[in-house]
Design a protein around this motif. Structure first.
Motif, mmCIF file in Angstrom:
data_model
loop_
_atom_site.group_PDB
_atom_site.id
_atom_site.type_symbol
_atom_site.label_atom_id
_atom_site.label_comp_id
_atom_site.label_asym_id
_atom_site.label_seq_id
_atom_site.Cartn_x
_atom_site.Cartn_y
_atom_site.Cartn_z
ATOM 1 N N SER A 1 0.801 -1.227 0.000
ATOM 2 C CA SER A 1 0.000 0.000 0.000
ATOM 3 C C SER A 1 0.833 1.277 0.000
ATOM 4 N N PHE A 2 2.156 1.165 0.216
ATOM 5 C CA PHE A 2 3.004 2.357 0.108
ATOM 6 C C PHE A 2 3.028 2.893 -1.322
ATOM 7 N N ASP B 1 0.712 3.599 -3.376
ATOM 8 C CA ASP B 1 -0.287 4.637 -3.632
ATOM 9 C C ASP B 1 -0.371 5.657 -2.498
ATOM 10 N N SER B 2 0.674 5.741 -1.692
ATOM 11 C CA SER B 2 0.659 6.687 -0.572
ATOM 12 C C SER B 2 0.576 8.130 -1.078
ATOM 13 N N GLU C 1 1.944 10.458 0.228
ATOM 14 C CA GLU C 1 3.243 11.070 0.538
ATOM 15 C C GLU C 1 4.258 10.883 -0.587
ATOM 16 N N ARG C 2 3.871 10.181 -1.653
ATOM 17 C CA ARG C 2 4.800 9.959 -2.768
ATOM 18 C C ARG C 2 5.249 11.286 -3.390
ATOM 19 N N THR D 1 9.875 2.167 3.526
ATOM 20 C CA THR D 1 8.602 2.196 2.797
ATOM 21 C C THR D 1 7.461 1.656 3.645
ATOM 22 N N PHE E 1 5.112 3.981 5.297
ATOM 23 C CA PHE E 1 4.149 4.674 4.442
ATOM 24 C C PHE E 1 3.054 3.727 3.960
ATOM 25 N N ALA E 2 3.016 2.508 4.514
ATOM 26 C CA ALA E 2 2.007 1.515 4.149
ATOM 27 C C ALA E 2 0.953 1.455 5.252
ATOM 28 N N PRO E 3 -0.271 1.883 4.992
ATOM 29 C CA PRO E 3 -1.288 1.905 6.044
ATOM 30 C C PRO E 3 -1.506 0.562 6.731
ATOM 31 N N THR F 1 1.180 0.377 9.404
ATOM 32 C CA THR F 1 1.062 1.343 10.484
ATOM 33 C C THR F 1 -0.090 0.996 11.422
#
Length: 812
Positions: free
Chosen positions: A270-271, A273-274, A276-277, A725, A728-730, A733
């Protein structure tokens, strides 16, 4: 017929198969389709669903489960008689008595095995009175839920978790018609979140919470790829819809993954499509990074590089590659540096594996490393040393558990923390953080003073482990070379080399932390080596390389990184996929060097400490947006296939480098990654070397603080961090929202701490505010902290090597 084969007749046709195969396997090898619901090729035969029944003669013509019946000489197997078809139909009708027909909104629709068999049997409804279940969906943990109404009790999820993962987090509860699947802990399913229960479920009873109702199977576009999270290199199937990755799944049964994934592979996508990219090129204007067109950014970088080269010479320019990027990306960057800019200041930041590789091959030669996984799993004894590879390289760890449980391999676990391997081990030892090299040297027979005080391993334990090693026909040593080895990777490697010299047939498996650390080594990301580990100082090797690539390279080796970065020589730096400031041994000194540089370019997918100082930031592509290859711990290439279009204006890293080269007047002619791969195949090799075969005295550990006031810090990768990375993956987290310090209950009691309390963890450089977890896996006198947390970096506690240092714990 060979002694290892049997011949049987299947529907009147003779078939020869290896001895030990089941009738089901024999039928499948002959192209005869046998329906099953409880069979998974990754699992042992089970015989629960009775869909795979056949008639076997000699004997009465009764239905026999083909999945649990061994094939034998002279068997006559009938797979499609009227009575067998009736039995299979009856099984489906009984399943439909309870199974809800909610296909329109079931996530499994289109890939549901029960749906497929219902269609194949031309069944429209069950002839029996429908007994509907009406259980609500149950959330098992942060990422997995179960719909009990759909469950057909095939047992695949229970067996997958037990046989392949070695966790047994699911089980059958109650008996008869009341049987259902539930967490073995009875409430919250505290498992490894690998997702393999979801993967093996044939009917959509177990579901991915992040994926639920995101897409139907026929709506997704599918691309074969390789997991980007560690050096195991598991094969992935990346599924996307409307240009976004919606899930990743295991792809195939081949090595190295053998059809399984860990939490990183299953949920860690899922990072991509973050929000924060980095999505557009950025240039610093009036002190601020501002979005600009690609052409403006590339021309600015090209002009500045020319200016620096003309004013200070090529040696003032350096490039840094990354184990997060592909072979093709790194190869392109080193070619830009050498063939276009004229500098050999080429670097990679993966110190642990690169240092380990060089130290071991210096002693044992090139054949000692990059061995196939089978050499590891078929060794008589497997020694896991140092950090917990179940956290850092979970899939290899799962294979090792299975080898110990089912294949008779002896397992020795000599780690700093308790692990999931311990229950399957022949022997275990807890090694004090910082003393791993001393322990391994002692295991090889080197006399180490105060060995118990230094390592925490008693003389009796050490003698027992030596006996096990000496009695083994072959030994595989496996260890993680991640951040915890910083500052002592070479000592650990030389101690392991001593083991290889002390015992017969010792096989070494250092596991790099990141996906392509082996690739950066072999693509020439070093100031003194060309691709293929060719010595840059060797004129013949250099000439052979230049002939292959059609370009001239400078003959003088580049500077070592400290001499380039910290001694005032750095005037321009191009960094691809790496945070050199965040990983620096001297971060303040490097910040000062970058602040005084005339050009700093960062090419990455997320902002980091280095990008914050850059003059230009370029948006690179994630693993899902480009083609190429990673090289895993065996030296095996894992293919990446582009699954989605670029996020924003991001571009594949090799393409950015190639466009910059063309802007500088050195067009490589690459328009896809294919010609880069072809060029790499010509230069890729590991030159044969023999090594010195000389043992070295290795120690370096110190006895702990006699006062007992300080605790020893252990920093290891957590399963749910997955590198930078992962933050940044929901999905990750939510599994691990913040860094947690783990303490033994005895130390926690002494400090009046309970789980959930907040502490200050302090050392020579600074302090961290953390939540506490009282954990049985942490030995007395040790505090464990996961690395790769952006918000709580262990490096803030100690400048060089936080792992193994004394820290103070204070209740807040």
């Amino acid at each position: 017929m060979t002694p290892d084969a049997v011949t049987l007749a299947i529907d009147g046709r003779d078939v020869q198969v290896p001895r030990g195969w089941t009738v089901l396997q024999a039928c499948e090898s002959a192209g005869v389709e046998i329906p099953t619901l409880c069979t998974d090729p990754r699992l042992k035969p089970y015989g629960a669903c009775r869909m795979c029944v056949v008639e076997i003669q000699p004997g009465p013509p009764r239905p026999t489960a083909s999945c649990t019946t061994p094939a034998a000489n002279g068997m006559k197997v009938v797979t499609n008689s009227a009575s067998i078809k009736a039995v299979r139909r009856h099984v489906i009708e009984l399943q439909l008595q309870h199974h809800p027909l909610d296909c329109p909104y079931c996530d499994q629709a289109g890939t549901c095995e029960l749906q497929d068999e219902t269609f194949a049997q031309d069944i429209h409804q069950s002839p029996y009175e429908t007994v509907s279940k009406a259980f609500p969906e149950e959330i098992l943990n942060e990422v997995i839920l179960i719909n009990h109404n759909r469950c057909i009790q095939c047992g695949r999820c229970v067996r997958m978790c037990d046989e392949q993962i070695g966790v047994h987090a699911l089980d059958f509860v109650q008996r008869g018609v009341s049987t259902f699947i539930a967490p073995a802990q009875h409430k919250f399913m505290d498992c490894e979140r690998c997702g393999m229960c979801i993967e093996t479920c044939p009917v959509g009873a177990l579901l991915s919470r992040p994926f639920k109702h995101s897409a139907r199977s026929w709506q997704t576009e599918k691309a074969a790829s390789t997991c980007p999270h560690c050096a195991v290199g598991c094969a992935l199937l990346v599924e996307s819809r409307h240009g976004a990755v919606v899930r990743t799944r295991a792809n195939g049964l081949e090595d190295p993954g053998r059809g399984i994934l860990c939490a990183k592979g299953f949920f860690g996508h899922s990072f991509v499509d973050s929000p924060e990219r980095i999505q557009r090129p950025l240039m610093r204007k009036n002190g601020m990074l501002t979005a600009v067109p690609w052409s403006e950014a590339l021309h600015f970088v090209a002009d500045r590089l020319r200016e620096v080269r003309d004013r200070y010479g090529p040696s003032a320019i350096g490039v840094v590659g990354s184990p997060n990027c592909t072979n093709e990306d790194n190869y392109a960057l080193q070619k830009l540096a050498r063939a276009v800019l004229g500098t050999n200041n080429v670097y990679s930041q993966d110190d642990g594996f690169h240092t380990t590789y060089r130290a071991i091959t210096d002693v044992l030669g090139s054949g000692a490393l990059l061995r196939p996984q089978d050499d590891l799993l078929q060794a008589d004894l497997i020694l896991i040393a140092g950090a917990d590879i179940g956290q850092s390289h979970n899939v290899v760890g799962a294979h090792i558990k299975a080898a110990a449980r089912f294949d008779g391999r002896r397992l020795v676990v000599a780690t700093r923390l308790a692990t999931g391997f311990d229950q399957f081990a022949t022997a275990t030892a807890r090694v004090r953080p910082g003393s791993e090299a001393s322990f391994l040297a002692a295991l090889a027979g080197v006399e180490i003073a105060q060995i118990e005080a230094k390592t925490g391993v008693s003389a009796a334990q050490l003698a027992r482990l030596r006996e096990l090693l000496a009695s083994a026909r072959s030994v595989a040593v496996v260890w993680d070379t991640g951040l915890w080895t910083r500052g002592r990777a070479e000592r650990i490697a030389r101690a392991v080399a001593n083991l290889a010299l002390a015992y017969p047939d010792v096989r070494l498996f250092p596991l790099a932390e990141r996906a392509n650390a082996v690739g950066t080594l072999l693509t020439g990301m070093a100031p003194d080596e060309l691709p293929g580990l060719r010595a840059l100082s060797d004129a013949a090797e250099r000439a052979a390389f230049e002939q292959i690539v059609g370009a001239t390279t400078p003959a003088t080796p580049g500077l070592a990184w400290p001499a380039f970065a910290y001694a005032g020589r750095l005037k321009a730096l191009y960094v691809m996929g790496e945070d050199v400031v965040g990983g620096a041994e001297e971060p303040d000194a490097l910040r000062a060097a970058l602040a005084s540089a005339e050009l700093v370019v960062v090419q990455d997918i997320f902002m980091n400490a280095t990008a914050a100082l850059a003059h230009v930031v370029l948006p690179g592509a994630s693993f899902a947006e480009k083609g190429g290859h990673f090289t895993n711990f065996e030296g095996r290439w894992g293919r990446l296939t582009r699954a989605i279009g670029s996020v924003g204006e991001a571009r594949p890293d090799w393409e950015i480098v190639a466009r910059l080269a063309a802007t500088l007047g050195g067009d490589f002619g690459w328009r896809t990654d294919a010609p880069i791969t072809a060029e790499l195949e010509q230069v890729w090799r590991v030159p044969p070397t023999t090594g010195s075969r000389e043992a070295a005295h290795v120690d370096g550990a110190a006895a702990p603080d006699a006062s007992g006031d300080a605790l020893v810090l252990a920093t290891e990768q957590h399963l749910y961090t997955a590198g930078v990375t992962g933050r940044f993956a929901p999905s990750f987290t939510v599994m691990l929202p913040e860094a947690i310090a783990e303490l033994n209950d005895e130390d926690a009691g002494r400090l009046s701490l309970t789980s959930g309390d907040r502490i200050t963890l302090s050392a020579e450089m600074g302090a961290l505010d953390l939540k506490v977890l009282v954990s049985a896996r942490v030995p007395r006198g040790v505090v464990s902290l996961p690395d790769r947390f952006i918000e709580a970096p262990p490096r803030s506690l100690h400048r060089r090597t936080p792992d193994g240092v004394g820290v103070k714990v204070t209740k807040r």
